[in-house]
Design an enzyme around this catalytic site. Structure first.
Site, PDB file in Angstrom:
ATOM      1  N   HIS A  49       0.816  -1.217   0.000  1.00 19.97           N
ATOM      2  CA  HIS A  49       0.000   0.000   0.000  1.00 19.97           C
ATOM      3  C   HIS A  49       0.847   1.263   0.000  1.00 19.97           C
ATOM      4  O   HIS A  49       0.340   2.367   0.135  1.00 19.97           O
ATOM      5  CB  HIS A  49      -0.953   0.003   1.206  1.00 19.97           C
ATOM      6  CG  HIS A  49      -0.338   0.416   2.510  1.00 19.97           C
ATOM      7  ND1 HIS A  49       0.855  -0.095   2.972  1.00 19.97           N
ATOM      8  CD2 HIS A  49      -0.752   1.296   3.470  1.00 19.97           C
ATOM      9  CE1 HIS A  49       1.132   0.450   4.153  1.00 19.97           C
ATOM     10  NE2 HIS A  49       0.176   1.297   4.473  1.00 19.97           N
ATOM     11  N   GLY A  50       2.149   1.112  -0.151  1.00 16.65           N
ATOM     12  CA  GLY A  50       3.040   2.266  -0.161  1.00 16.65           C
ATOM     13  C   GLY A  50       4.467   1.803   0.004  1.00 16.65           C
ATOM     14  O   GLY A  50       4.780   0.637  -0.255  1.00 16.65           O
TER      15      GLY A  50
END
Length: 393
Positions: free
Chosen positions: A322-323
């Protein structure tokens, strides 16, 4: 094969897409989750994995007949939204600071809320369900209404980005605000009480769970879905406001049609089918990446971000990172870096450059390029973005 099976003596295996060994605390956390009796198949760790509460951030946990509220976490439905606009970078010339100031004036950040409730917010169908939420939040309806269309704090942000073709993208990161946090805390408290009463010997009190079919599970699942929905609409409301600001500056206020729209959670639980069985999938800091799903993997405010399409990898339960994932804690970042470092690392980005956001300095995060290299079997890159304006929560 981009993942490795970790050498842990746990009942369920742990597959990791990270290219770095886990520290002792992280290993313990992974092992704790993998030793729960209701874990399905294995636990999958994404390339941006790091310490969390109860479970690692960047873990995907599929379970049969049970769900762990603290593994979903307190920012229920936290996630990303992005739109590709028909504008190009040249149209932003000389307007970046004005755009940033307009965003900061129109979208509340931190603990702030909107002074009044706009029509799109009051028209949301799920307000009528508010009195069915946990009794511990019944005094928060007005606050929840006022906070819908607000950013929050921490690593939440709003960015104007350019892709490699010089096309303008709008992107933001936010969740279910105070109401999601309070609901999560109410249910985590209940789960811990139940575990205590049952004398459950959990490897970590934050792994207290609800069993499917019980009233407590039903109540949590109902409030979870409500909060996830709230988070998604919160992003939509902000995005509409953000889009109008950019249109005002580059198109004289003329409305434009987005060329692509993406809105995805990365802190949530959902019922899905994997390996032919219906299971509950908790993605704690992970994005769903079923075949052709669009996802957003942001870098920190001086790094690249990626719009991706899922490849439907079964072993990751169709998920991706997610990042970039934090490299150091917020406190450590404030001790290691100076304001000069922040100015250097955010060169070319129109953003606040003060000590209030030092803990979000790009150097406090892992290299997003390395994270992307580790998940070429999970996603394919559709667009590579670089921010030119960044508003931090």
């Amino acid at each position: 094969m981009a993942y490795e099976k970790l050498e842990l003596s746990s009942p369920s295996p742990v597959l990791s897409w990270a290219n770095h060994p886990l520290g002792s605390e992280e290993t313990k956390m992974a092992k704790n989750v993998a030793s729960l009796p209701f874990v399905f198949k294995h636990v999958a760790l994404m390339p941006d994995v790091h310490l969390g509460k109860g479970a690692l951030v960047g873990s995907v946990i599929a379970t049969k007949e049970a769900v762990i509220p603290a593994a979903v976490g307190v920012d229920i439905g936290c996630g990303m939204a992005a739109i590709k606009t028909p504008f190009n970078g040249d149209q932003l010339e000389g307007k970046l600071k004005k755009i940033r100031l307009d965003i900061e004036a129109a979208i509340p950040t931190g603990f702030n809320e909107n002074p009044d409730v706009e029509k799109t917010v009051s028209n949301w169908q799920r307000w009528r369900d508010f009195n069915n939420l946990h009794k511990g939040v019944q005094d928060l309806e007005v606050k929840a209404m006022r906070q819908m269309g607000s950013l929050g704090g921490g690593n939440h942000f709003i960015e104007v980005c350019l892709d490699s073709e010089n096309q303008v993208w709008l992107m933001l990161h936010s969740g279910s605000r105070n109401i999601g946090n309070k609901l999560a805390q109410c249910h985590i408290g209940t789960a811990k009480e139940l575990a205590k009463m049952a004398g459950n010997k959990l490897p970590d009190p934050d792994l207290a769970y609800f069993i499917a079919g019980t009233d407590e599970f039903k109540a949590y699942w109902h409030d979870l879905q409500w909060s996830q929905n709230y988070a998604k609409v919160n992003r939509d409301v902000m995005m509409a406001r953000f889009k109008r600001i950019v249109e005002k500056h580059v198109a004289g206020g003329k409305q434009s049609k987005p060329l692509l729209e993406v809105n995805c959670h990365h802190n949530y639980a959902e019922k899905e089918v994997h390996f032919g069985e219906e299971v509950y999938v908790t993605r704690k800091g992970a994005v769903r990446a079923q075949e052709n799903d669009y996802g957003i993997i942001p870098g920190s405010m001086g790094a690249k971000s990626y719009i991706v399409q899922g490849k439907g990898c079964a072993n990751s339960f169709c998920s991706c990172s997610h990042g970039a994932g934090r490299l150091m804690s917020r406190t450590k970042a404030k001790n290691v870096y100076t304001l000069d470092d922040l100015v250097k690392q955010t060169e070319g980005v129109e953003c606040r450059k003060d000590e209030g956001i030092l803990d979000e300095i790009p150097g406090a995060y892992k290299s997003i390029e390395e994270v992307m290299n580790q998940q070429s079997d999970l996603v394919k890159v559709v667009a590579t973005l670089k921010q030119v304006v960044c508003v931090k929560g």
